[in-house]
Design an enzyme around this catalytic site. Structure first.
Site, PDB file in Angstrom:
ATOM      1  N   ASP A 166      -0.251  -1.203   4.910  1.00 25.94           N
ATOM      2  CA  ASP A 166      -0.222   0.252   5.046  1.00 25.94           C
ATOM      3  C   ASP A 166      -1.363   0.839   4.224  1.00 25.94           C
ATOM      4  O   ASP A 166      -1.165   1.410   3.153  1.00 25.94           O
ATOM      5  CB  ASP A 166       1.142   0.775   4.580  1.00 25.94           C
ATOM      6  CG  ASP A 166       1.327   2.268   4.850  1.00 25.94           C
ATOM      7  OD1 ASP A 166       0.411   2.875   5.437  1.00 25.94           O
ATOM      8  OD2 ASP A 166       2.371   2.810   4.468  1.00 25.94           O
ATOM      9  N   TYR A 223       4.714  11.416  12.405  1.00 32.52           N
ATOM     10  CA  TYR A 223       5.405  12.448  11.636  1.00 32.52           C
ATOM     11  C   TYR A 223       4.414  12.981  10.607  1.00 32.52           C
ATOM     12  O   TYR A 223       3.276  12.520  10.550  1.00 32.52           O
ATOM     13  CB  TYR A 223       6.666  11.899  10.961  1.00 32.52           C
ATOM     14  CG  TYR A 223       6.515  10.541  10.316  1.00 32.52           C
ATOM     15  CD1 TYR A 223       5.943  10.406   9.061  1.00 32.52           C
ATOM     16  CD2 TYR A 223       6.934   9.386  10.974  1.00 32.52           C
ATOM     17  CE1 TYR A 223       5.795   9.168   8.462  1.00 32.52           C
ATOM     18  CE2 TYR A 223       6.786   8.138  10.386  1.00 32.52           C
ATOM     19  CZ  TYR A 223       6.226   8.028   9.136  1.00 32.52           C
ATOM     20  OH  TYR A 223       6.082   6.791   8.555  1.00 32.52           O
ATOM     21  N   TRP A 249      10.912   6.128   8.888  1.00 30.70           N
ATOM     22  CA  TRP A 249      10.658   6.329   7.465  1.00 30.70           C
ATOM     23  C   TRP A 249      11.628   7.405   6.997  1.00 30.70           C
ATOM     24  O   TRP A 249      11.614   8.501   7.530  1.00 30.70           O
ATOM     25  CB  TRP A 249       9.224   6.777   7.185  1.00 30.70           C
ATOM     26  CG  TRP A 249       9.057   7.043   5.715  1.00 30.70           C
ATOM     27  CD1 TRP A 249       9.262   8.226   5.067  1.00 30.70           C
ATOM     28  CD2 TRP A 249       8.708   6.100   4.700  1.00 30.70           C
ATOM     29  NE1 TRP A 249       9.063   8.080   3.716  1.00 30.70           N
ATOM     30  CE2 TRP A 249       8.718   6.777   3.463  1.00 30.70           C
ATOM     31  CE3 TRP A 249       8.401   4.740   4.714  1.00 30.70           C
ATOM     32  CZ2 TRP A 249       8.424   6.145   2.264  1.00 30.70           C
ATOM     33  CZ3 TRP A 249       8.096   4.116   3.529  1.00 30.70           C
ATOM     34  CH2 TRP A 249       8.112   4.809   2.308  1.00 30.70           C
ATOM     35  N   GLU A 297      -3.768   3.526   3.499  1.00 25.07           N
ATOM     36  CA  GLU A 297      -3.910   4.964   3.742  1.00 25.07           C
ATOM     37  C   GLU A 297      -5.014   5.547   2.851  1.00 25.07           C
ATOM     38  O   GLU A 297      -4.730   5.972   1.728  1.00 25.07           O
ATOM     39  CB  GLU A 297      -2.588   5.682   3.476  1.00 25.07           C
ATOM     40  CG  GLU A 297      -1.449   5.188   4.362  1.00 25.07           C
ATOM     41  CD  GLU A 297      -0.155   5.975   4.149  1.00 25.07           C
ATOM     42  OE1 GLU A 297      -0.205   7.135   3.677  1.00 25.07           O
ATOM     43  OE2 GLU A 297       0.915   5.437   4.458  1.00 25.07           O
ATOM     44  N   TYR A 298      -6.314   5.525   3.292  1.00 27.12           N
ATOM     45  CA  TYR A 298      -6.812   5.154   4.608  1.00 27.12           C
ATOM     46  C   TYR A 298      -8.178   4.505   4.437  1.00 27.12           C
ATOM     47  O   TYR A 298      -8.877   4.792   3.446  1.00 27.12           O
ATOM     48  CB  TYR A 298      -6.954   6.390   5.506  1.00 27.12           C
ATOM     49  CG  TYR A 298      -5.629   7.027   5.834  1.00 27.12           C
ATOM     50  CD1 TYR A 298      -4.834   6.530   6.872  1.00 27.12           C
ATOM     51  CD2 TYR A 298      -5.171   8.111   5.105  1.00 27.12           C
ATOM     52  CE1 TYR A 298      -3.624   7.117   7.186  1.00 27.12           C
ATOM     53  CE2 TYR A 298      -3.956   8.702   5.408  1.00 27.12           C
ATOM     54  CZ  TYR A 298      -3.179   8.192   6.440  1.00 27.12           C
ATOM     55  OH  TYR A 298      -1.981   8.746   6.732  1.00 27.12           O
ATOM     56  N   ASP A 340       3.292  -6.284   6.036  1.00 31.90           N
ATOM     57  CA  ASP A 340       2.922  -5.022   6.673  1.00 31.90           C
ATOM     58  C   ASP A 340       1.844  -4.375   5.808  1.00 31.90           C
ATOM     59  O   ASP A 340       2.049  -4.151   4.611  1.00 31.90           O
ATOM     60  CB  ASP A 340       4.148  -4.110   6.766  1.00 31.90           C
ATOM     61  CG  ASP A 340       3.790  -2.730   7.285  1.00 31.90           C
ATOM     62  OD1 ASP A 340       3.391  -2.631   8.459  1.00 31.90           O
ATOM     63  OD2 ASP A 340       3.923  -1.754   6.514  1.00 31.90           O
ATOM     64  N   GLY A 342       0.800  -1.217   0.000  1.00 26.50           N
ATOM     65  CA  GLY A 342       0.000   0.000   0.000  1.00 26.50           C
ATOM     66  C   GLY A 342       0.827   1.257   0.000  1.00 26.50           C
ATOM     67  O   GLY A 342       1.481   1.593  -0.979  1.00 26.50           O
ATOM     68  N   GLY A 343       0.807   1.983   1.130  1.00 25.28           N
ATOM     69  CA  GLY A 343       1.399   3.308   1.156  1.00 25.28           C
ATOM     70  C   GLY A 343       0.450   4.315   0.525  1.00 25.28           C
ATOM     71  O   GLY A 343      -0.658   3.992   0.078  1.00 25.28           O
ATOM     72  N   TRP A 344       0.880   5.552   0.464  1.00 25.48           N
ATOM     73  CA  TRP A 344      -0.002   6.617  -0.043  1.00 25.48           C
ATOM     74  C   TRP A 344      -0.455   6.362  -1.478  1.00 25.48           C
ATOM     75  O   TRP A 344      -1.643   6.490  -1.801  1.00 25.48           O
ATOM     76  CB  TRP A 344       0.721   7.953   0.065  1.00 25.48           C
ATOM     77  CG  TRP A 344      -0.111   9.115  -0.380  1.00 25.48           C
ATOM     78  CD1 TRP A 344      -0.068   9.749  -1.586  1.00 25.48           C
ATOM     79  CD2 TRP A 344      -1.125   9.772   0.381  1.00 25.48           C
ATOM     80  NE1 TRP A 344      -0.989  10.779  -1.625  1.00 25.48           N
ATOM     81  CE2 TRP A 344      -1.657  10.813  -0.429  1.00 25.48           C
ATOM     82  CE3 TRP A 344      -1.639   9.594   1.667  1.00 25.48           C
ATOM     83  CZ2 TRP A 344      -2.668  11.660   0.010  1.00 25.48           C
ATOM     84  CZ3 TRP A 344      -2.652  10.440   2.112  1.00 25.48           C
ATOM     85  CH2 TRP A 344      -3.149  11.456   1.286  1.00 25.48           C
ATOM     86  N   MET A 379       2.679   6.297  12.664  1.00 21.73           N
ATOM     87  CA  MET A 379       3.352   7.289  11.820  1.00 21.73           C
ATOM     88  C   MET A 379       3.288   8.666  12.486  1.00 21.73           C
ATOM     89  O   MET A 379       2.520   9.542  12.084  1.00 21.73           O
ATOM     90  CB  MET A 379       2.722   7.300  10.424  1.00 21.73           C
ATOM     91  CG  MET A 379       2.905   5.985   9.674  1.00 21.73           C
ATOM     92  SD  MET A 379       2.294   6.034   7.963  1.00 21.73           S
ATOM     93  CE  MET A 379       0.513   6.027   8.232  1.00 21.73           C
TER      94      MET A 379
END
Length: 569
Positions: free
Chosen positions: A151, A228, A367, A153-154, A149, A111-113, A226
């Protein structure tokens, strides 16, 4: 509530780590945190194009590396590599890194953004969840990885343009994780290997409102918080990326902090040992800011992220940028010539890690690994999380006892306040200083070498050691104080010093069993044979002595402690 009061209410956790001292790094083991105390780093696939390949990562400093990212095939909800050729190269190098550091766990991050677009579809039905979970397991088995993992988002809302959302994402997220967990557990029963399931989570209640917190926490091994991008280029005003505490001063925009994020998770019933506190290895540069308040809370014309290694090279050394510190937020920043830059230092990272430690969190993480190429921030945070005298030397490190030994005896100092720099090479000038200190720092005459100035830190040490035949120059009037020290040179220096002191230096090891024994310089052969015989220098795991290998400060500390405890007896 001010920062001092907040620190006062932190839950104090008593942490104990067994001290272990091994041989040199190529054959050394590190006493790593237990699996409940993780040090996690994300490695982005595109970093290889920027010159940082997985074999360069600090595997000795981490427990988990998450490879980012795999995408989701919109047609069948299975894992998809967007650049298969490069991804396979990267994954192969990661496996090689794990061979050098067997404690490492390698996870594929999905995933990720940019690649979260189709999570909602993958989670929408039992059939799709089953297909996705099976593809995760198949991927792990094909590439020899240790876990997954997620991830996303979202769920429910948010994310990039084109993101698929459903109101049912909140419940479906739990069902998707449970499907993956079931596949991993079944495989673990078959082959006896543990498989890990983790997620990355947003910093705040908005994210927690989109997931079933307790059910998710029961299902996963840990949640990478996360903590940050609390502020960034998407804001209207320049602000601090990841302030440790929330400033009470007036601000033109919303305010939050790392502390608030952790407290929010804990207040929602998240067990602290399930939380890995994520930290940034980058800062944000804002251009076109006002000089008022040194750019903080100013509007700006443009903004971009800056990796820490670039920040070190291009900003911290330039006098036009003033180094500033927000005491309440415990956050450093720069200002100069219309530019505001929020960033991290080893000290600010250590403070975040200390918060994680005193809260009893399950780990810390970063990250993204390629952005801290010398692992300056990583080492500082890890050492603080585990506890230690220097921010970059943790009690579990193989050189920890030796560093404390040489520090207490005044043989070696830190390279700056609270920093030892264990990976930095030792130079010839420092080697002379060390034996000079061993002798009690006697006075000496003028320098004998053209390249050792009268005001040099090592002038007296070099002059004394040369006068006693302990060190020598290159025969052309030069000593080379800044030249890196090799293993055979250190052996020769200690051998000559031991002989000068009248110690027994008669021992000689047979070095013919080492594949590179023929590379030892003629001047150093007796010294290397004595050093190996005395146990000062050990061979590496691949049957080499590496006589011309560079000596790091960690290695020097270990060898010095051995010398003081055995050869000098």
């Amino acid at each position: 509530m001010n920062a001092a009061v907040k620190r006062g209410i932190l839950l104090l956790a008593v942490l104990s780590m067994a001290l272990a001292l091994f041989v040199l790094p190529a054959s050394a083991g590190t006493a790593y945190p237990s699996e409940s105390r993780a040090v996690v780093g994300y490695y982005a696939s595109w970093a290889a194009y920027q010159g940082v390949t997985p074999d360069q990562l600090p595997g000795d400093q981490l427990t988990h590396i998450n490879y980012a990212f795999a995408a989701i095939d919109p047609n069948d909800s299975t894992l998809l590599l967007e650049n298969p050729e490069q991804d396979r190269k990267n994954l192969k190098l990661l496996r090689a890194l794990r061979e050098k550091h067997p404690h490492l766990k390698l996870l594929i991050s999905v995933g990720g953004w940019d690649d979260s677009l189709y999570f909602s579809n993958a989670a929408a039905t039992a059939q799709r969840r089953e297909r996705f979970a099976q593809s995760c397991l198949d991927f792990l088995l094909e590439h020899g990885l240790d876990g997954v993992d997620i991830d996303w988002e979202y769920p429910v809302s948010g994310g990039p343009s084109g993101m698929v959302h459903r109101p049912q994402d909140k419940q479906n997220f739990t069902l998707l994780l449970q499907a993956v967990r079931d596949k991993l557990d079944r495989q673990s029963k078959q082959d006896g290997r543990p498989y890990y399931l983790t997620i990355a989570g947003g910093a705040g209640s908005e994210y927690l409102n989109k997931i079933e917190v307790e059910a998710v926490a029961r299902t996963v091994d840990h949640i990478f918080l996360m903590a940050y991008d609390i502020h960034g280029p998407w804001d209207t005003y320049a602000d601090l990326n990841a302030p440790l505490y929330t400033p009470e001063e007036n601000s033109p925009q919303y305010k939050s902090s790392v502390f608030d994020s952790v407290q929010t998770y804990l207040n929602r019933g998240m067990s602290p040992e399930k939380i890995v506190l994520g930290m940034p290895l980058y800062g944000y540069r804002y251009d076109g800011v006002s000089s008022r308040n040194n750019g903080l809370y100013s509007t700006f014309s443009s903004a971009a992220s800056v990796p820490y290694h670039v920040l070190e090279r291009n900003y911290l050394s330039q006098s036009k940028y003033r180094k500033l510190y927000h005491k309440e937020a415990e956050a450093p920043y720069l200002y100069g010539e219309g530019t505001f830059l929020s960033y991290e230092t080893p000290q600010s990272m250590a403070a975040k890690a200390e918060l994680a430690r005193t809260h009893g969190l399950g780990g810390i993480g970063f990250w993204e690994l390629s952005q801290d190429r010398n692992a300056v921030l990583i080492q500082s945070a890890r050492a603080a999380f585990m506890g230690g005298a220097f921010t970059d030397v943790a009690p579990g490190d193989w050189y920890h006892e030796a560093v404390e030994y040489v520090r207490e005896r005044g043989l070696m100092d830190g390279t700056s306040a609270g920093v030892f720099s264990p990976r930095r090479p030792v130079n010839r000038g420092m080697a002379a200083v060390i034996v000079h200190r061993l002798e009690g720092s006697p006075s000496a005459g003028k320098t004998l070498f053209l390249d050792v100035a009268q005001q040099s830190y090592c002038r007296e040490a070099v002059s004394w050691a040369a006068s006693k035949g302990i060190v020598g120059g290159y025969g052309d009037g030069r000593f080379g104080p800044d030249h890196t020290l090799t293993r055979e040179q250190l052996a020769a220096i200690l051998y000559r010093y031991a002989r000068y002191k009248g110690y027994d230096v008669s021992g000689r090891a047979n070095l013919t069993g080492y594949t590179d024994s023929g590379e030892i310089g003629s001047y150093a052969k007796p010294a290397m044979a004595w050093a190996v015989s005395s146990g000062l220098i050990h061979g590496l795991a691949d049957a080499r002595l590496a006589p011309r290998g560079i000596v790091t400060r960690a290695e020097a500390a270990v060898i010095l402690m051995r010398f003081c405890e055995s050869a000098a007896d």
